[in-house]
Enzyme design. Structure first.
Site, short mmCIF file in Angstrom:
data_model
loop_
_atom_site.label_atom_id
_atom_site.label_comp_id
_atom_site.label_asym_id
_atom_site.label_seq_id
_atom_site.Cartn_x
_atom_site.Cartn_y
_atom_site.Cartn_z
N SER A 182 29.61 51.65 30.81
CA SER A 182 28.12 51.54 30.74
C SER A 182 27.16 51.63 30.78
O SER A 182 26.02 50.59 31.02
CB SER A 182 27.81 50.85 32.56
OG SER A 182 29.89 50.03 32.76
N GLU B 280 41.59 55.81 30.00
CA GLU B 280 42.42 54.70 29.53
C GLU B 280 43.22 55.36 29.26
O GLU B 280 44.65 54.62 29.80
CB GLU B 280 41.73 53.57 28.89
CG GLU B 280 40.54 52.10 29.48
CD GLU B 280 39.55 51.87 28.47
OE1 GLU B 280 39.76 52.03 28.23
OE2 GLU B 280 38.73 51.57 29.63
N HIS C 202 40.52 59.83 26.30
CA HIS C 202 39.85 58.46 27.73
C HIS C 202 40.42 58.26 27.96
O HIS C 202 42.02 58.44 28.81
CB HIS C 202 39.69 57.10 26.21
CG HIS C 202 38.94 56.33 26.65
ND1 HIS C 202 39.00 55.91 27.82
CD2 HIS C 202 37.59 55.91 26.37
CE1 HIS C 202 37.89 54.71 27.76
NE2 HIS C 202 37.09 54.66 27.43
N GLU D 136 32.70 60.53 30.17
CA GLU D 136 32.33 59.13 31.20
C GLU D 136 33.56 59.10 32.14
O GLU D 136 34.39 59.14 32.73
CB GLU D 136 33.68 58.83 30.03
CG GLU D 136 33.37 58.28 28.70
CD GLU D 136 33.56 57.62 27.73
OE1 GLU D 136 32.87 56.39 27.36
OE2 GLU D 136 35.06 57.33 28.08
N LYS E 30 37.57 49.40 21.69
CA LYS E 30 39.05 49.63 22.76
C LYS E 30 39.89 48.47 22.08
O LYS E 30 39.54 48.34 20.49
CB LYS E 30 38.47 48.97 23.75
CG LYS E 30 37.95 50.21 24.85
CD LYS E 30 37.64 50.51 26.01
CE LYS E 30 36.00 50.71 26.45
NZ LYS E 30 36.34 51.61 28.30
N GLY F 95 33.50 50.33 32.16
CA GLY F 95 33.78 48.72 32.36
C GLY F 95 33.37 48.02 33.18
O GLY F 95 33.45 47.25 34.15
P1 13P Z 1 31.72 51.03 28.55
O1 13P Z 1 30.54 51.05 27.82
O2 13P Z 1 32.37 49.61 28.88
O3 13P Z 1 31.60 50.97 30.10
O4 13P Z 1 32.68 51.34 28.23
C1 13P Z 1 32.68 52.97 27.85
C2 13P Z 1 33.88 53.59 27.52
O5 13P Z 1 34.96 53.81 27.77
C3 13P Z 1 33.60 54.21 25.30
O6 13P Z 1 34.58 55.01 25.42
#
Ligand code: 13P
Length: 260
Positions: free
Chosen positions: A216, A100, A98, A170, A11, A176
């Site tokens: 996570s 995000e 993703h 995901e 990220k 996160g």
């Molecule tokens: P985390 O492992 O920090 O939860 O993030 C997962 C993620 O978004 C991987 O692309």
């Protein structure tokens, strides 16, 4: 026996020097280890070339991926980074869709379809992310959401295009947050995704398609997740930013493959 894939999505973290140090630490610890697991590191755009150069120098093999790609081929799109730029910087993979990007940058299924096409044309392997929000799961809509994401962004591909794609489930509520999907919840969704792939592209392709879990995932829960029948590895966020933690996840992938 199908080997696993473990991908680190860094990220928007690390300075240039920190990124170099992290890659060097991972390589130093892993040096000369023989692995079945394929490893991909996805740093920020400005570090792709450095990361690819280090990957070539190291005796520890890993691939490089970008975290995003422009939906446009080239031209007057200030601030965008094209598939050709990514590929010519030494990366072979590219995360697309993703949550995000979907949430903060309003990327739609239609836009992600364009990104997938452009990645494939430019010989990048898309790591295509799907996932539902918590409200969608609570409303029992999670299967429909995932099905739509796949159908609207990927299922237009012919088999030769689709076989290049890696999928990542995901769940947005697990990213996160420290809340991991239970192995049973993840397995249920992975099996559903594989059944959709089978329906569209046949059972052989469904078996061959990699479906990674992300959200996570860490050194403590990775093995239980990776032992699930339809989980072919992990897309790791926070836990990929610490060399030892990331390596423990890779070890979990190795153990799970041996127990297959
Ligand atoms: P985390 O492992 O920090 O939860 O993030 C997962 C993620 O978004 C991987 O692309």
């Amino acid at each position: 026996m199908k080997n696993k894939i473990v991908i680190g999505n860094w990220k928007m973290n690390n300075s240039f020097t920190e990124a170099e140090e992290l890659l060097t630490s991972i390589a130093n610890i892993m040096e000369d280890m023989t692995l079945e697991t394929e490893i991909v590191i996805c740093p920020a755009f400005p570090y792709l070339e450095m990361a690819a150069d280090l990957a070539e120098d190291n005796s520890f093999p890993y691939y490089i991926g970008a975290q995003n790609v422009s939906s446009e081929e080239k031209g007057a799109y200030t601030g965008e980074v094209s598939a050709l730029m990514i590929k010519s910087s030494g990366a072979d993979f590219c995360i697309i869709g993703h949550s995000e990007r979907r949430m903060y940058f309003h990327e739609t299924n239609v836009c992600l379809r364009k990104k997938t096409d452009i990645a494939i044309v430019n010989d990048l392997i898309p790591i295509f992310c799907v996932g539902e929000q918590l409200v969608e799961r609570e409303a029992q809509n999670h299967f429909t959401v995932i099905e739509n994401q796949l159908k609207e962004s990927l299922f237009h591909l012919d088999r030769s295009g689709f076989e290049r794609v890696i999928l990542a489930y995901e769940p947005v509520w697990a990213i996160g947050t420290g809340i991991t999907a239970t192995p049973a919840q993840a397995q249920e969704m992975h099996a559903f995704i594989r059944s959709l792939v089978a329906e569209k592209y046949g059972t052989e392709q469904a078996y061959n398609t990699y479906i990674l879990y992300g959200g996570s995932c860490n050194s403590k829960n990775a093995l239980d997740l990776f032992l699930c029948k339809d989980i072919d590895g992990g897309l790791i966020g926070g836990a990929s930013l610490t060399a030892n933690e990331f390596i423990e996840i890779i070890r979990a992938a190795e153990t799970s493959t041996k127990n297959d």
